[in-house]
Design a protein around this motif. Structure first.
Motif, PDB file in Angstrom:
ATOM      1  N   LEU C 177     -16.570 -32.248   9.021  1.00  0.00           N
ATOM      2  CA  LEU C 177     -17.681 -32.420   8.083  1.00  0.00           C
ATOM      3  C   LEU C 177     -17.252 -32.026   6.669  1.00  0.00           C
ATOM      4  O   LEU C 177     -17.740 -32.558   5.681  1.00  0.00           O
ATOM      5  N   THR C 178     -16.265 -31.120   6.569  1.00  0.00           N
ATOM      6  CA  THR C 178     -15.895 -30.661   5.211  1.00  0.00           C
ATOM      7  C   THR C 178     -15.011 -31.703   4.521  1.00  0.00           C
ATOM      8  O   THR C 178     -14.830 -31.648   3.315  1.00  0.00           O
ATOM      9  N   GLN C 179     -14.393 -32.635   5.286  1.00  0.00           N
ATOM     10  CA  GLN C 179     -13.446 -33.557   4.628  1.00  0.00           C
ATOM     11  C   GLN C 179     -14.113 -34.899   4.335  1.00  0.00           C
ATOM     12  O   GLN C 179     -13.457 -35.942   4.338  1.00  0.00           O
ATOM     13  N   GLY C 180     -15.426 -34.921   4.132  1.00  0.00           N
ATOM     14  CA  GLY C 180     -16.126 -36.185   3.919  1.00  0.00           C
ATOM     15  C   GLY C 180     -15.457 -37.043   2.870  1.00  0.00           C
ATOM     16  O   GLY C 180     -15.130 -38.206   3.098  1.00  0.00           O
ATOM     17  N   GLN C 181     -15.146 -36.419   1.718  1.00  0.00           N
ATOM     18  CA  GLN C 181     -14.646 -37.219   0.584  1.00  0.00           C
ATOM     19  C   GLN C 181     -13.367 -37.953   0.968  1.00  0.00           C
ATOM     20  O   GLN C 181     -13.266 -39.176   0.868  1.00  0.00           O
ATOM     21  N   SER C 182     -12.370 -37.211   1.519  1.00  0.00           N
ATOM     22  CA  SER C 182     -11.068 -37.857   1.781  1.00  0.00           C
ATOM     23  C   SER C 182     -11.237 -38.964   2.821  1.00  0.00           C
ATOM     24  O   SER C 182     -10.607 -40.012   2.754  1.00  0.00           O
ATOM     25  N   ILE C 183     -12.146 -38.771   3.781  1.00  0.00           N
ATOM     26  CA  ILE C 183     -12.294 -39.793   4.837  1.00  0.00           C
ATOM     27  C   ILE C 183     -12.898 -41.059   4.251  1.00  0.00           C
ATOM     28  O   ILE C 183     -12.484 -42.177   4.544  1.00  0.00           O
ATOM     29  N   THR C 192     -13.417 -47.522  11.389  1.00  0.00           N
ATOM     30  CA  THR C 192     -14.051 -46.378  12.091  1.00  0.00           C
ATOM     31  C   THR C 192     -15.554 -46.546  12.034  1.00  0.00           C
ATOM     32  O   THR C 192     -16.243 -46.386  13.044  1.00  0.00           O
ATOM     33  N   LEU C 193     -16.085 -46.889  10.842  1.00  0.00           N
ATOM     34  CA  LEU C 193     -17.539 -47.025  10.697  1.00  0.00           C
ATOM     35  C   LEU C 193     -18.065 -48.069  11.668  1.00  0.00           C
ATOM     36  O   LEU C 193     -19.002 -47.798  12.438  1.00  0.00           O
ATOM     37  N   ILE C 194     -17.384 -49.257  11.675  1.00  0.00           N
ATOM     38  CA  ILE C 194     -17.867 -50.330  12.552  1.00  0.00           C
ATOM     39  C   ILE C 194     -17.884 -49.850  14.006  1.00  0.00           C
ATOM     40  O   ILE C 194     -18.894 -49.971  14.720  1.00  0.00           O
ATOM     41  N   LEU C 195     -16.772 -49.225  14.436  1.00  0.00           N
ATOM     42  CA  LEU C 195     -16.669 -48.809  15.851  1.00  0.00           C
ATOM     43  C   LEU C 195     -17.746 -47.786  16.185  1.00  0.00           C
ATOM     44  O   LEU C 195     -18.455 -47.888  17.196  1.00  0.00           O
ATOM     45  N   LEU C 196     -17.919 -46.791  15.301  1.00  0.00           N
ATOM     46  CA  LEU C 196     -18.902 -45.738  15.608  1.00  0.00           C
ATOM     47  C   LEU C 196     -20.308 -46.329  15.617  1.00  0.00           C
ATOM     48  O   LEU C 196     -21.138 -46.006  16.473  1.00  0.00           O
ATOM     49  N   LEU C 247     -19.426 -39.885   6.941  1.00  0.00           N
ATOM     50  CA  LEU C 247     -19.303 -41.339   6.718  1.00  0.00           C
ATOM     51  C   LEU C 247     -20.416 -41.879   5.823  1.00  0.00           C
ATOM     52  O   LEU C 247     -20.287 -42.955   5.253  1.00  0.00           O
ATOM     53  N   GLY C 248     -21.533 -41.098   5.733  1.00  0.00           N
ATOM     54  CA  GLY C 248     -22.696 -41.638   5.057  1.00  0.00           C
ATOM     55  C   GLY C 248     -22.480 -41.798   3.551  1.00  0.00           C
ATOM     56  O   GLY C 248     -21.452 -41.357   3.006  1.00  0.00           O
ATOM     57  N   GLY C 249     -23.436 -42.455   2.890  1.00  0.00           N
ATOM     58  CA  GLY C 249     -23.426 -42.498   1.435  1.00  0.00           C
ATOM     59  C   GLY C 249     -22.657 -43.656   0.849  1.00  0.00           C
ATOM     60  O   GLY C 249     -22.867 -44.034  -0.290  1.00  0.00           O
ATOM     61  N   THR C 250     -21.747 -44.273   1.615  1.00  0.00           N
ATOM     62  CA  THR C 250     -21.003 -45.389   0.998  1.00  0.00           C
ATOM     63  C   THR C 250     -21.912 -46.634   1.033  1.00  0.00           C
ATOM     64  O   THR C 250     -22.778 -46.746   1.879  1.00  0.00           O
ATOM     65  N   PRO C 251     -21.665 -47.567   0.116  1.00  0.00           N
ATOM     66  CA  PRO C 251     -22.523 -48.769   0.078  1.00  0.00           C
ATOM     67  C   PRO C 251     -22.576 -49.471   1.431  1.00  0.00           C
ATOM     68  O   PRO C 251     -23.641 -49.827   1.927  1.00  0.00           O
ATOM     69  N   SER C 252     -21.428 -49.640   2.103  1.00  0.00           N
ATOM     70  CA  SER C 252     -21.441 -50.389   3.388  1.00  0.00           C
ATOM     71  C   SER C 252     -22.330 -49.638   4.388  1.00  0.00           C
ATOM     72  O   SER C 252     -23.154 -50.243   5.077  1.00  0.00           O
TER      73      SER C 252
END
Lengths: 114, 108, 753, 133
Positions: C177-183, C192-196, C247-252
């Motif tokens: 959870l702490t590495q949100g930005q780099s991920i 990863t987003l699609i699979l999850l 993963l949240g917050g990105t436009p996609s």
């Protein structure tokens, strides 16, 4: 001296084996080919085996070659007999020039019995 | 076991050549052989020549190990000819049962 | 109701007590979690894969854990009565308890692998529970469907987890959870987003995968109440909420979640209107709820997230109680079709009261928590930076349809005209009306004390999801502002729709018939498609003809080995002609001659005997190159083969002559033969060129006599050094002998040909 | 095949072959031979006997059902392994003792096991095919 005997025996054995092959090729019908195949080959191989026996000279080798020869002498005729009977029974093409067919009358009787 | 003298190697080579020539004739008979019994005869001869072959190799190679195969082959090569003979005989009876006329066994 | 013997009551009691214990334990954690602390317990499990049993309680997982355990208590209590006298009640209790434990595990686990394990456990237990009434084909089909859809999604999710762990470099969620930005910047983010999301969408029945949820209503009602409304289907929502900071917050993320959530919500509520069976109505409204939750998760402001979490809590409460009430009605009156029920109010007063409370909370009428959550949703949706109009619009449509459905659900069966029902109706037993009553009143109590619920339950969850120390305050009344206006509008539209129910139904029916293909049909097409492909493939590869099998096997080997040799440049052409003695040449010649004989042979027997000659020549080669043992075996086997073949041919007279292959087939076989022949020659040449590693031979030569008292190394190796392999070989030989024997005897028995 | 000549020849040959096969099996450790070849030769002998006297005669001659012989062979193999465990602690280690001047060891026992397995398996096949009449 020892080598010469072995050499002669070897070459004659080979020669007879080659004659056996030729015989098979040249003879007109099955039964005659069997003559060549069994008799000549057994003689040929027998000569080569005696050559081996003489060449090594040790008792064990002589016994082994003798055993092989005995086995050959035992099996070849029986095999030939069976093959001949089977071939004749199943109507092999017989050579016209054949003078006497002892098996003919006996074969008819046995055919019915089967 | 000294190396063979010139004469002996020459002799064994000649024997090997003759044996293999015989074998070649047998293979030709195997191909040409009109009926199955002819082919079985050829196979029988090939088996015998192989025994001779191993024996000659024992002399040529100057090593007694080759003779084992010859000894053993002498005993068991008999069974293949017996099996073939039985097949030839039984096949005709089966065909008779299937009441087909005995065609001269021209084809193997 | 026959007297329950004390034993079953004891067993029912056990599971209720277990659920109560969990509920109490989690309730005790509320104060500590509310101050922002988190509890983390780690037990080593598989060290070298750094997978360990690590559990992590923070606001979000505590909220879920509470819902699971509290609803669990009442469902356990309820199912004791609902399934009283059912022969497999014990098994049902086991599945229910297993499900509760795995669901709790899912929401509490910190390690990704552990989360996946519990995820799959919930899928399996849901399969067992849906398929509990396995007598009906429909029950079995929907259980299998649920398993396939959610299981498939689970697999995709596992792949997503692996990618996530590789990106984040760690399998523990708390570290990730702490590495949100780099991920988010990482190249692998999108896959990863699609699979999850695949995993989450299948579990929470989002639009393309929603069809399994209504079918899952074949399960007994307590299961629907517990799994398919309050807890299991929220697993996907929990996953998305848990990974929101990562993963949240990105436009996609925002677009996908909002769009799919909105479609599911609107579609769910529309179809809910058309259902006649009360359980299906509730199922489609659950779809609506899940859609709204996903849509809100697609937002990026805290208010929307608070709205989402409150709605999550509210929905669990009123939906589980409504389901239990429908179960009670079904249990008492024998039917749950809306048109076959009426005037139950008089006969089932208590159930009626709790049904009314739950429906009011569902419709979002002021004193209830439902109203508070609707307000928060509207204020969140309005203040969205992008797509706010789309979100508010779909939220509005979904909510006013909810009001209509709530009205239909309560007014028709309880206050509608009396209708004869299969069974004489009277009030449900205590254990069946207690659960819904408490759950419904909870909705009311929490609504009234909105601020406290907000502070103790919702705020820690919001802080966990948004990873910030955001203060939130829930209140019944925020003054006159647009959300209040929107709520009034929803209410008006809802009542309007309810009144115009009949004509609207016809219109919706037409609308629904327009839809070309529903998820269910797609599922059937997919299954049939797989079956067809399997059938087609077997026809080609296993059509019974030996030639086809051999051709395929040889062709594959030739192409595979040939290609590798060619690609890796392994082709080694011997620089000089092999130095062979005279007679070795002649043996080679003999082999060639007999191969020709085999090729041209007409009768099968001749071909086999010619092969026999080749075998003997090969035996000679073994002999010449110093392998007497192998030569002996080879020759003996040749003879035995002849015996077996002649016997076989006697049994199969028809096979004596070789069937003449057609021109093209003969050419094909020729090509394959040449191909495989040349490939193996090249292979052997390549092997020959590599200097032989003499280490092993030296070892055996040295030790054969000393250790194993034998000069014949081949046999010593066979029997002593590598005895274990030979043991394996002789076992195989025995088994082969026995199976062959059985097959021959079997054939004799069947056809005797 | 009810040819008298074959039957008499088989009587002699089969006994010779069996003797030869045991000879090959026992000397396997030092010279070419071993369990496999020994078993094969024994099966050839029984095959010949089956051709000459018919499969039922062979079944009476070997008394046990060939599958049982194969199983017995496997049992011997495993027994040799177990002795290895008892003596040296590791499955199938060769343990040698000197009995009456000649060295007897578990590998020989294992070889005997292989011999019986080969005979059992091949004979099951041949007899099954022969009897299928």
């Amino acid at each position: 001296m020892h080598d010469i005997i072995v050499g002669i025996l070897l070459v004659s054995g080979g020669f007879f084996a080659c004659v056996a092959g030729l015989g098979i090729l040249r003879f007109p019908d099955v039964l005659m080919r069997m003559h060549a195949s069994t008799k000549a080959s057994t003689l040929g191989v027998g000569l080569i085996l005696t050559a081996v026996a003489i060449y090594f000279g040790t008792l064990e080798m002589i016994a082994r070659s003798a055993a092989t020869i005995i086995f050959l002498l035992l099996t070849a005729p029986v095999a030939a007999h069976l093959l001949g009977k089977a071939a004749y029974r199943t109507g092999a093409v017989l050579w016209q020039g054949m003078s006497k067919d002892e098996l003919k009358d006996y074969a008819e009787t046995e055919q019915e019995s089967q | 076991m000294t190396e063979n003298s010139g004469f002996l190697t020459w002799a064994s080579n000649i024997t090997l050549a003759l044996l293999l020539l015989g074998m070649l004739f047998a293979v030709i008979r195997l191909r040409l052989g009109p009926s199955l019994p002819d082919r079985v005869v050829a196979l029988d001869l090939i088996a015998a020549i192989i025994i001779g072959f191993t024996a000659t190799l024992a002399v040529a190679g100057n090593d007694a190990i080759f003779t084992n195969m010859g000894l053993e082959l002498g005993l068991i090569s008999f069974l293949s000819t017996v099996a073939f003979a039985r097949y030839i005989e039984r096949r005709i009876i089966l065909e008779k049962k299937a009441t087909r006329p005995i065609e001269r066994s021209t084809k193997g | 109701m026959q007297r329950n013997n004390p034993l079953t009551l004891l067993y029912d009691g056990l599971i209720v007590i277990l659920a109560l214990a969990f509920a109490a334990f989690f309730a005790m954690q509320i104060p500590t979690i509310a101050q922002g602390e988190t509890i983390r317990i780690t037990l080593p499990w598989v060290d070298f894969l750094d997978v360990n049993l690590s559990f992590y309680i923070d606001g979000l997982s505590l909220l879920f854990a509470l819902i699971i355990s509290v609803v669990g208590v009442f469902v356990a209590l309820y199912s004791g009565a609902y399934l009283a006298g059912h022969p497999q009640l014990g098994r049902f209790r086991l599945y229910l308890m297993l499900f509760m434990m795995s669901m709790l595990g899912l929401v509490l686990s910190d390690n990704l692998v552990l989360l996946f394990v519990f995820w799959e456990l919930t899928t399996i237990t849901s399969y067992l529970l849906i398929g509990f009434l396995h007598e009906t084909a429909q029950g079995r089909r929907s259980a299998r469907q649920a398993l396939l859809v959610t299981g498939g999604g689970g697999l995709a999710m596992m792949a997503g987890f692996v990618l996530l762990a590789t990106m984040g470099g760690n399998w523990e969620l708390s570290q990730l959870l702490t590495q949100g930005q780099s991920i988010k910047e990482h190249a692998l983010y999108m896959p990863t987003l699609i699979l999850l999301l695949c995993g989450a969408f299948t579990k929470s029945a989002q639009y393309p995968f929603h069809f399994w949820l209504p079918n899952a209503m074949a399960a007994p009602t307590p299961v629907s109440a517990y799994l398919h409304s309050a807890t299991m289907v929220k697993g996907g929502i929990y996953l998305m909420a848990r990974l929101y900071p990562v993963l949240g917050g990105t436009p996609s993320w925002m677009v996908i979640l909002t769009v799919f959530g909105a479609i599911t919500a609107v579609w769910g509520s529309i179809v809910a209107m058309r259902q006649n069976d009360m359980k299906l109505v509730l199922a489609y409204t659950t779809l609506m709820a899940l859609g709204t939750l996903t849509m809100l998760l697609g937002s990026d402001n805290v208010v929307a997230i608070t709205g989402m979490l409150t709605f999550l809590l509210v929905h669990s409460l009123y939906k589980s109680s409504l389901f239990l009430i429908v179960g009670a009605i079904d249990h008492e009156s024998g039917t749950r079709k809306l048109n076959e029920l009426g005037a139950l109010a008089g006969k089932m007063p208590i159930t009626m009261v709790s049904a009314a409370a739950a429906a009011l909370s569902m419709a979002g009428i002021p004193p209830f928590l439902g109203f508070v959550s609707k307000e928060m949703i509207y204020s969140g949706a309005i203040s969205l930076k992008n797509m706010s109009l789309f979100t508010t619009g779909s939220a509005l449509i979904a909510n006013f349809l909810m009001v209509a459905v709530a009205a239909v659900l309560i007014l028709r069966p309880f206050f509608g005209p009396a209708v004869a029902t299969p069974k004489k109706v009277h009030e449900a037993p205590l254990r069946m009306w207690l659960g819904p009553a408490i759950l419904a009143t909870l909705g009311l109590v929490m609504g009234v004390m909105a601020a406290t619920t907000g502070h103790w339950l919702i705020q820690p969850a919001v802080q966990a999801v948004t990873n910030t120390q955001q203060e939130i305050h829930l209140a019944l009344f925020h003054g006159f502002n647009t959300p209040l206006l929107l709520s009034a509008l929803t209410l008006a539209l809802g009542i309007g729709v309810f009144l115009a129910y009949r004509p609207l139904n016809g219109l919706l029916a037409k609308l629904e018939s327009l839809v070309p293909v529903t998820g269910d049909k797609m599922y059937d097409h997919a299954l049939n498609g797989i079956a067809k492909i399997a059938h087609w493939q077997t026809d080609i590869l296993q059509n019974g003809s030996m030639h086809r099998y051999l051709a395929t096997v040889f062709a594959t080997i030739a192409l595979a080995v040939g290609y590798t040799l060619f690609a890796k440049g392994g082709i080694v052409w011997p620089d000089m002609w092999p130095q062979l003695r005279f007679y070795e040449w002649v043996v080679v010649l003999l082999i060639l001659a007999s191969t020709v004989v085999t090729l041209l042979a007409q009768s099968r027997l001749v071909a086999i005997s010619a092969l026999g000659v080749i075998g003997s020549c090969v035996g000679l080669i073994y002999l010449m190159f110093g392998a007497p043992d192998v030569a002996l075996t080879q020759v003996t086997v040749e003879i035995l083969v002849v015996v077996l073949v002649t016997v076989a041919l006697l049994k199969l007279p028809g096979h004596a002559s070789v069937a003449e292959p057609s021109g093209s087939e003969r050419f094909g076989r020729g090509v394959i033969a040449i191909l495989i022949g040349s490939v193996f020659t090249l292979l052997l040449l390549a092997v020959n060129s590599v200097p032989l590693d003499m280490k092993i031979t030296e070892y055996f030569a040295a030790n054969s006599l000393t250790l194993a008292h034998g000069r014949n190394i081949v046999n010593v190796v066979l029997v002593d050094f590598r005895g274990f392999d030979t043991l394996g070989e002789i076992t195989v030989l025995t088994v082969a002998g026995i199976t062959a024997y059985q097959m021959i005897k079997l054939r004799l028995g069947r056809s005797g040909k | 095949m009810n040819s008298l000549i074959l039957r008499t020849a088989t009587k002699i040959l089969v006994s010779l072959m069996l003797l030869f096969s045991i000879f090959i099996m026992l000397r396997g450790h030092n010279e070419p031979g071993g369990g496999f070849v020994g078993g094969l030769i024994a099966s050839t002998a029984f095959g010949l006997y089956a051709v000459a006297y018919g499969p039922q005669a062979v079944r009476n001659a070997i008394y046990f059902d060939p599958r049982k012989i194969a199983m017995f062979g496997l049992g011997l193999g495993i027994l040799a392994g177990i002795i290895g465990i008892l003596a040296k602690g590791v499955f199938l280690t060769g343990t040698w003792t000197h009995l009456g001047g000649i060295a007897i060891g578990t590998p020989v026992l294992f070889d005997l096991g292989v011999y019986f397995v080969v005979v059992g398996a091949v004979m099951t096949l041949i007899l099954a095919m022969e009897e299928e009449e």
